[in-house]
Scaffold this motif. Structure first.
Motif, PDB file in Angstrom:
ATOM      1  N   VAL A 286       1.730   7.186 -12.729  1.00 28.95           N
ATOM      2  CA  VAL A 286       0.363   7.507 -13.133  1.00 28.95           C
ATOM      3  C   VAL A 286      -0.545   6.340 -12.769  1.00 28.95           C
ATOM      4  O   VAL A 286      -0.300   5.209 -13.190  1.00 28.95           O
ATOM      5  CB  VAL A 286       0.275   7.792 -14.646  1.00 28.95           C
ATOM      6  N   ILE A 287      -1.575   6.620 -11.994  1.00 28.38           N
ATOM      7  CA  ILE A 287      -2.582   5.615 -11.650  1.00 28.38           C
ATOM      8  C   ILE A 287      -3.897   6.081 -12.246  1.00 28.38           C
ATOM      9  O   ILE A 287      -4.442   7.125 -11.857  1.00 28.38           O
ATOM     10  CB  ILE A 287      -2.746   5.455 -10.130  1.00 28.38           C
ATOM     11  N   SER A 288      -4.430   5.311 -13.213  1.00 33.45           N
ATOM     12  CA  SER A 288      -5.692   5.695 -13.840  1.00 33.45           C
ATOM     13  C   SER A 288      -6.772   4.633 -13.702  1.00 33.45           C
ATOM     14  O   SER A 288      -7.898   4.837 -14.132  1.00 33.45           O
ATOM     15  CB  SER A 288      -5.474   6.014 -15.328  1.00 33.45           C
ATOM     16  N   GLY A 289      -6.445   3.484 -13.118  1.00 35.07           N
ATOM     17  CA  GLY A 289      -7.431   2.427 -12.955  1.00 35.07           C
ATOM     18  C   GLY A 289      -6.857   1.295 -12.138  1.00 35.07           C
ATOM     19  O   GLY A 289      -5.725   1.328 -11.682  1.00 35.07           O
ATOM     20  N   GLY A 290      -7.666   0.232 -11.982  1.00 39.41           N
ATOM     21  CA  GLY A 290      -7.231  -0.928 -11.215  1.00 39.41           C
ATOM     22  C   GLY A 290      -7.650  -0.786  -9.735  1.00 39.41           C
ATOM     23  O   GLY A 290      -8.367   0.137  -9.346  1.00 39.41           O
ATOM     24  N   ALA A 291      -7.160  -1.757  -9.099  1.00 39.93           N
ATOM     25  CA  ALA A 291      -7.262  -1.844  -7.611  1.00 39.93           C
ATOM     26  C   ALA A 291      -5.897  -2.209  -7.092  1.00 39.93           C
ATOM     27  O   ALA A 291      -5.286  -3.169  -7.514  1.00 39.93           O
ATOM     28  CB  ALA A 291      -8.282  -2.897  -7.221  1.00 39.93           C
ATOM     29  N   ILE A 292      -5.503  -1.494  -6.096  1.00 40.38           N
ATOM     30  CA  ILE A 292      -4.083  -1.577  -5.698  1.00 40.38           C
ATOM     31  C   ILE A 292      -4.000  -1.575  -4.178  1.00 40.38           C
ATOM     32  O   ILE A 292      -4.443  -0.631  -3.535  1.00 40.38           O
ATOM     33  CB  ILE A 292      -3.259  -0.385  -6.244  1.00 40.38           C
ATOM     34  N   SER A 293      -3.427  -2.587  -3.614  1.00 41.40           N
ATOM     35  CA  SER A 293      -3.215  -2.652  -2.174  1.00 41.40           C
ATOM     36  C   SER A 293      -1.723  -2.764  -1.911  1.00 41.40           C
ATOM     37  O   SER A 293      -1.061  -3.674  -2.422  1.00 41.40           O
ATOM     38  CB  SER A 293      -3.948  -3.860  -1.574  1.00 41.40           C
ATOM     39  N   LEU A 294      -1.170  -1.825  -1.108  1.00 37.18           N
ATOM     40  CA  LEU A 294       0.266  -1.754  -0.879  1.00 37.18           C
ATOM     41  C   LEU A 294       0.579  -1.738   0.608  1.00 37.18           C
ATOM     42  O   LEU A 294      -0.026  -0.972   1.369  1.00 37.18           O
ATOM     43  CB  LEU A 294       0.850  -0.498  -1.529  1.00 37.18           C
ATOM     44  N   ALA A 295       1.540  -2.573   1.017  1.00 38.45           N
ATOM     45  CA  ALA A 295       2.084  -2.544   2.371  1.00 38.45           C
ATOM     46  C   ALA A 295       3.595  -2.433   2.221  1.00 38.45           C
ATOM     47  O   ALA A 295       4.243  -3.358   1.723  1.00 38.45           O
ATOM     48  CB  ALA A 295       1.701  -3.800   3.145  1.00 38.45           C
ATOM     49  N   THR A 296       4.172  -1.295   2.626  1.00 40.16           N
ATOM     50  CA  THR A 296       5.570  -1.018   2.316  1.00 40.16           C
ATOM     51  C   THR A 296       6.322  -0.516   3.547  1.00 40.16           C
ATOM     52  O   THR A 296       5.738   0.058   4.466  1.00 40.16           O
ATOM     53  CB  THR A 296       5.691   0.035   1.207  1.00 40.16           C
ATOM     54  N   ASP A 297       7.654  -0.705   3.501  1.00 36.73           N
ATOM     55  CA  ASP A 297       8.498  -0.191   4.570  1.00 36.73           C
ATOM     56  C   ASP A 297       8.986   1.223   4.282  1.00 36.73           C
ATOM     57  O   ASP A 297       9.492   1.898   5.179  1.00 36.73           O
ATOM     58  CB  ASP A 297       9.709  -1.112   4.778  1.00 36.73           C
ATOM     59  N   ASP A 298       8.859   1.673   3.044  1.00 33.21           N
ATOM     60  CA  ASP A 298       9.204   3.054   2.712  1.00 33.21           C
ATOM     61  C   ASP A 298       7.960   3.723   2.117  1.00 33.21           C
ATOM     62  O   ASP A 298       6.903   3.671   2.711  1.00 33.21           O
ATOM     63  CB  ASP A 298      10.403   3.101   1.767  1.00 33.21           C
ATOM     64  N   ASP A 299       8.064   4.318   0.942  1.00 35.37           N
ATOM     65  CA  ASP A 299       6.914   5.018   0.368  1.00 35.37           C
ATOM     66  C   ASP A 299       5.921   4.037  -0.259  1.00 35.37           C
ATOM     67  O   ASP A 299       6.313   3.056  -0.886  1.00 35.37           O
ATOM     68  CB  ASP A 299       7.370   5.997  -0.708  1.00 35.37           C
ATOM     69  N   GLY A 300       4.650   4.360  -0.137  1.00 35.79           N
ATOM     70  CA  GLY A 300       3.646   3.560  -0.840  1.00 35.79           C
ATOM     71  C   GLY A 300       3.771   3.754  -2.330  1.00 35.79           C
ATOM     72  O   GLY A 300       3.969   2.803  -3.084  1.00 35.79           O
ATOM     73  N   ILE A 301       3.658   5.010  -2.783  1.00 38.05           N
ATOM     74  CA  ILE A 301       3.843   5.369  -4.195  1.00 38.05           C
ATOM     75  C   ILE A 301       4.796   6.548  -4.237  1.00 38.05           C
ATOM     76  O   ILE A 301       4.567   7.574  -3.597  1.00 38.05           O
ATOM     77  CB  ILE A 301       2.509   5.746  -4.866  1.00 38.05           C
ATOM     78  N   HIS A 302       5.875   6.400  -5.024  1.00 34.17           N
ATOM     79  CA  HIS A 302       6.912   7.435  -5.087  1.00 34.17           C
ATOM     80  C   HIS A 302       7.284   7.704  -6.543  1.00 34.17           C
ATOM     81  O   HIS A 302       7.440   6.784  -7.328  1.00 34.17           O
ATOM     82  CB  HIS A 302       8.162   6.987  -4.331  1.00 34.17           C
ATOM     83  N   SER A 303       7.434   8.972  -6.884  1.00 33.40           N
ATOM     84  CA  SER A 303       8.002   9.343  -8.172  1.00 33.40           C
ATOM     85  C   SER A 303       8.848  10.586  -7.989  1.00 33.40           C
ATOM     86  O   SER A 303       8.639  11.359  -7.051  1.00 33.40           O
ATOM     87  CB  SER A 303       6.924   9.582  -9.230  1.00 33.40           C
ATOM     88  N   GLU A 304       9.786  10.781  -8.910  1.00 30.28           N
ATOM     89  CA  GLU A 304      10.691  11.916  -8.794  1.00 30.28           C
ATOM     90  C   GLU A 304      10.135  13.177  -9.449  1.00 30.28           C
ATOM     91  O   GLU A 304      10.528  14.284  -9.096  1.00 30.28           O
ATOM     92  CB  GLU A 304      12.047  11.578  -9.425  1.00 30.28           C
ATOM     93  N   THR A 305       9.232  13.025 -10.420  1.00 30.01           N
ATOM     94  CA  THR A 305       8.782  14.187 -11.184  1.00 30.01           C
ATOM     95  C   THR A 305       7.314  14.505 -10.936  1.00 30.01           C
ATOM     96  O   THR A 305       6.990  15.460 -10.234  1.00 30.01           O
ATOM     97  CB  THR A 305       9.035  13.969 -12.690  1.00 30.01           C
ATOM     98  N   ILE A 306       6.406  13.721 -11.507  1.00 31.59           N
ATOM     99  CA  ILE A 306       4.961  13.951 -11.345  1.00 31.59           C
ATOM    100  C   ILE A 306       4.305  12.653 -10.897  1.00 31.59           C
ATOM    101  O   ILE A 306       4.627  11.571 -11.402  1.00 31.59           O
ATOM    102  CB  ILE A 306       4.316  14.431 -12.664  1.00 31.59           C
ATOM    103  N   LEU A 307       3.365  12.767  -9.973  1.00 33.12           N
ATOM    104  CA  LEU A 307       2.588  11.617  -9.527  1.00 33.12           C
ATOM    105  C   LEU A 307       1.112  11.969  -9.668  1.00 33.12           C
ATOM    106  O   LEU A 307       0.644  12.937  -9.065  1.00 33.12           O
ATOM    107  CB  LEU A 307       2.937  11.275  -8.075  1.00 33.12           C
ATOM    108  N   VAL A 308       0.402  11.191 -10.501  1.00 28.69           N
ATOM    109  CA  VAL A 308      -1.004  11.455 -10.781  1.00 28.69           C
ATOM    110  C   VAL A 308      -1.853  10.266 -10.349  1.00 28.69           C
ATOM    111  O   VAL A 308      -1.567   9.130 -10.714  1.00 28.69           O
ATOM    112  CB  VAL A 308      -1.246  11.708 -12.284  1.00 28.69           C
TER     113      VAL A 308
END
Length: 518
Positions: A286-308
């Protein structure tokens, strides 16, 4: 012992499901070390908190409450001193013992650590104890294991004293009882206004087997494996985090309880580089705020059930797949995604090696609000199930190869609101379903990086204009300005093509069943 729950300012409709805070007193070894730890008596839905967007609150309400030690639950005036001195340390507190280079804390209380130690700090307090470690110019180094190891307590907080610089360096092992530079077999909270640099050349940076919460501080983590790991939950509410991880940057991996294993980012600033995922949640992300910078070799954001994603600023500058889960809900915020494969991928319900082939396997990608921009070499918006858009603004600069599409679903695409533009290759180009409530158009037109794509109505009025970032051969567009069966012109670098809204372009996949194996 009653627990302190992380404050959520939920909408009133959901506030009733969340527990209120309660008073807690942590026993100390001596009167001079007494720490009065009192949680806020107000409900979790506090007026002083930033309201949690409804889409995020709905998912969080189904998860177990996370635990946090807020700064108002203890007093620095109650702190006793631990002076670190090379390979040993000194303290007058009865709850502290020193054996060689190992400092052991055995009682509840507030402990201020300063100086340098080549050794280990161990917390082995009663199961009902609140222990606060105030790092105030502390350097702790252990080349043969974790540097801070919490064996037992109820809750532990690491507080970074204002203007202090602190360093924790370790070489832990994944096979050891304590497999991180800072390792807690309890709930762990990191707070304060100082800085903390954590390095672990063997395994994880900061890890808790229960809840891990970051509510303040300037924190830098460089870890051989995961940077931040909360097994039951990982919550970032505030602070400035710079994370470098050989594995995942932010992770929660509880597999035994469907209400745990979630990651929630509610605030703060996060810059992360990861050899695996940027955010990896066993259940919900769950992402509801902040500032987020991602550099990844696989998924940027991953979840198994729900991603908001319901708020915040997200910039995924490098990824294999940018955003991936079985149920993805984009409900706010501003997200930019660069991926070498799919930009946003709703997948995971099928156990087939081929991702379920062409059939609808039940995954959902729902977009209701927010701004989403995708630059994908694979599919732009991809779902092994359905794609539904009711609002928001989505721009997809999709693939150049014809074996992928800017839009790709197995169960169909419906659009009833918002603005969608998908610019990509033509071989697998998919359009919204004919039953979509909002009008859409599709055109087989070509251009290259820097080309201007302009859409005008029959009167010549400009509805939208875009600048392409790569070679393309197809444009799909939907907005409230498009009326089904009406004529529109798509112009690329002065070359005009007239199309009829609601009709798939020649060579495209039409609505539904687009794309191939995932």
């Amino acid at each position: 012992m009653p627990r302190r729950f992380l404050p959520l300012a939920l909408p009133l409709a959901l506030a009733a499901v969340v527990l209120t805070g309660c008073a807690v007193t942590a026993e100390a070894a001596t009167p001079s070390a007494t720490a009065s730890a009192t949680a806020s008596p107000t409900p979790v839905a506090s007026a002083t908190e930033t309201p949690v967007p409804a889409a995020a609150a709905e998912v969080l309400a189904e998860n177990a409450d996370g635990t946090v030690v807020n700064d108002d639950e203890w007093s620095i005036d109650d702190a006793v001193s631990i002076e670190l001195d090379g390979s040993t340390a000194t303290s007058d507190a009865e709850g502290v013992s020193v054996s060689g280079s190992t400092v052991t804390i055995t009682a509840a209380g507030v402990y201020a650590l300063s100086g340098s130690l080549t050794g280990q700090v161990v917390v082995a307090a009663p199961d009902d104890a609140l222990v606060v470690l105030v790092l105030d110019g502390a350097t702790i180094t252990n080349a043969t294991g974790s540097a801070i190891h919490v064996v037992s307590a109820d809750d532990v907080a690491i507080h970074l004293a204002a203007d202090s610089t602190n360093t924790v360096t370790a070489t832990s092992s994944a096979d050891a009882d304590a497999s991180a530079a800072i390792y807690a077999d309890t709930d762990l909270t990191v707070s304060g206004a100082g800085s903390l640099a954590v390095t672990d050349s063997g395994n994880d940076g900061i890890s808790s087997t229960d809840d891990l919460a970051v509510i303040g501080g300037t924190i830098t983590v460089n870890a051989a494996d995961d940077a931040l790991r909360g097994k039951d939950s990982l919550v970032v509410k505030d602070g400035s985090l710079t994370l470098t991880a050989g594995g995942d940057a932010l992770k929660s991996d509880q597999t035994d309880d469907a209400a745990k294993g979630y990651v929630w980012i509610a605030g703060g600033t996060i810059t992360a580089s990861a050899g695996d995922d940027g955010v990896d949640a066993q259940t919900d992300a769950v992402i509801s705020g902040g500032a987020i910078s991602l550099a990844t070799d696989d998924d940027g954001i991953h979840s198994e059930t729900i991603l908001v994603i319901a708020g915040g600023e997200i910039d995924i500058t490098r990824s294999n797949e940018g955003i991936e889960s079985a149920d993805i809900r984009i409900a706010g915020g501003r997200s930019n995604v660069v991926s070498s494969d799919d930009g946003v991928n709703a997948s995971g319900n099928s156990t087939s090696d081929m991702g379920g082939g062409m059939q609808d396997t039940g995954e959902k990608l729902t977009i209701s609000d927010g701004v989403l921009t995708i630059d994908a070499q694979g599919d732009g918006l991809d779902s092994n199930g359905t794609i539904q858009m009711t609002g928001g603004e989505v721009t997809v600069f999709g693939p150049t190869a014809n074996d992928n599409g800017a839009l790709d679903s197995n169960g169909g695409i419906t659009v009833s609101g918002g603005t969608l533009v998908a610019i990509g290759s033509s071989g697998m180009a998919e359009t919204p379903d004919e039953s979509s409530a909002q009008g859409w158009l599709a055109a087989t037109v070509s251009g290259s990086a820097g080309s201007t794509v302009q859409i005008t109505d029959a009167s010549g009025a400009v509805i939208a204009s875009y600048t392409a970032t790569k070679t393309f051969a197809s444009v799909v567009f939907s907005s409230p300005a498009i009326a089904t069966s009406q004529s529109y012109t798509v112009t690329v670098d002065g070359v005009a093509t007239t199309v009829t809204a609601g009709e798939a372009a020649a060579g495209g996949m039409g609505g539904g069943m687009g794309g191939g194996p995932r």
